[in-house]
Design a protein around this motif. Structure first.
Motif, short mmCIF file in Angstrom:
data_model
loop_
_atom_site.label_atom_id
_atom_site.label_comp_id
_atom_site.label_asym_id
_atom_site.label_seq_id
_atom_site.Cartn_x
_atom_site.Cartn_y
_atom_site.Cartn_z
N UNK A 11 -16.41 4.40 7.22
CA UNK A 11 -15.90 3.70 8.40
C UNK A 11 -15.54 2.27 7.98
N UNK A 12 -14.26 1.90 8.11
CA UNK A 12 -13.76 0.60 7.66
C UNK A 12 -13.15 -0.12 8.86
N UNK A 13 -13.52 -1.39 9.05
CA UNK A 13 -12.95 -2.20 10.12
C UNK A 13 -12.29 -3.44 9.52
N UNK A 14 -11.55 -4.14 10.38
CA UNK A 14 -10.79 -5.34 9.97
C UNK A 14 -9.72 -4.98 8.94
N UNK A 15 -9.12 -3.82 9.10
CA UNK A 15 -8.06 -3.37 8.19
C UNK A 15 -6.78 -4.12 8.54
N UNK A 16 -6.15 -4.81 7.59
CA UNK A 16 -4.95 -5.61 7.89
C UNK A 16 -3.74 -4.74 8.22
N UNK A 17 -2.72 -5.31 8.85
CA UNK A 17 -1.56 -4.51 9.28
C UNK A 17 -0.79 -3.85 8.13
N UNK A 18 -0.78 -4.47 6.93
CA UNK A 18 0.01 -3.90 5.84
C UNK A 18 -0.67 -2.72 5.16
N UNK A 19 -1.88 -2.36 5.58
CA UNK A 19 -2.58 -1.20 5.02
C UNK A 19 -2.24 0.04 5.84
N UNK A 20 -1.51 0.95 5.27
CA UNK A 20 -1.23 2.22 5.94
C UNK A 20 -2.05 3.33 5.28
N UNK A 21 -1.82 4.56 5.71
CA UNK A 21 -2.58 5.69 5.17
C UNK A 21 -2.37 5.86 3.67
N UNK A 22 -1.13 5.69 3.24
CA UNK A 22 -0.83 5.87 1.82
C UNK A 22 -1.55 4.82 0.98
N UNK A 23 -1.52 3.56 1.43
CA UNK A 23 -2.16 2.50 0.66
C UNK A 23 -3.68 2.68 0.60
#
Length: 263
Positions: free
Chosen positions: A48-60
């Motif tokens: 479970x990861x929070x504070x994920x920035x906008x430029x992080x998508x599923x592929x990244x």
């Protein structure tokens, strides 16, 4: 100022966009924990990861965590939730709204050992998101990839169209067969509701009443299109003008026919 190692039970790590980045972004993660078991997000294999920035998508995120073990699935949500991400039934006809801005991620590994490796990382570990082998596209290159991905192959689109039509024909067949059923000795028939998707018993009179009200509503539906509404308004104004002119003539005739003229 020293960075905290943990925040409310979450381990704090540093995510740099590339090796050239001088500053990093703080990610917070811990093992996913819920009271009920979920096949989409199993507790023993989900991070479970929070504070994920906008430029992080599923592929990244998949590329980022693949160094610790095979990633089976990545679920992105605007807010933390135990439910799996919604998948459209027809991907090319009803596409879901993408999750924008900061978000929460659930990284599901294939093996439990991969999750243990990630949880064993010390706090403050620096991770690099974009590498030469697996670059994360930004700017115009990112929009180009999204634009090219919007084109659908003809055979895939044709197969999805066939699926839509099969589901539509099956729905109409259920409606037709439901209306032709013979009631039992007590006057009950099996009806399949579109909302519940489950067969249930209803009285024959109630079924006929519902069909009659539905048909009545369809018959009462007039002036559905905008041009019909405009035409109806114009016709109403023309009738009002015509009635106004007729009233003016009738009043004039009444005045001329008066016998008592005091002026």
């Amino acid at each position: 100022m020293d960075r905290p190692d943990k925040v409310l039970g979450f381990k704090v790590v540093v995510l740099k966009f590339s090796k050239e980045s001088k500053t990093g972004h703080q990610l917070l993660w811990k093992q996913h924990s819920v009271r009920t078991h979920s096949d989409a997000k199993p507790v023993n294999r989900t991070l479970f990861v929070v504070n994920v920035p906008p430029y992080c998508d599923k592929r990244a995120l998949t590329h980022l965590f693949s160094q610790y073990g095979k990633v089976r699935q990545v679920h992105l949500h605007k807010r933390p939730t135990s439910a799996p991400a919604m998948r459209p039934r027809y991907p090319h006809f009803s596409r879901p709204t993408p999750v924008l801005g900061f978000k929460a991620a659930y990284v599901v590994f294939t093996q439990t050992s991969a999750l243990k490796k990630v949880l064993a990382l010390p706090a403050g570990t620096e991770l690099t998101l974009s590498t030469e082998e697996r670059p994360v596209l930004t700017g115009i290159r990112k929009w180009q990839r999204q634009y090219n991905a919007g084109f659908v192959k003809r055979d895939r689109l044709a197969e999805e169209v066939k699926k839509v039509m099969r589901d539509y024909d099956a729905k109409k067949e259920r409606e037709r067969t439901a209306g032709q059923q013979e009631p039992d000795s007590e006057g009950w028939v099996t009806v399949i509701s579109d909302k519940k998707k489950k067969p249930h018993l209803e009285k024959v009179d109630e079924v006929k009443k519902k069909k009659g009200s539905k048909k009545k509503k369809q018959q009462q539906l007039v002036n559905f299109y905008s041009f019909q509404q405009r035409q109806a308004k114009m016709n109403h104004l023309a009738e009002l003008r015509k009635k106004f002119e007729e009233d003016k003539k009738r009043i004039a005739q009444m005045r001329n026919s008066r016998k008592f003229r005091p002026y």
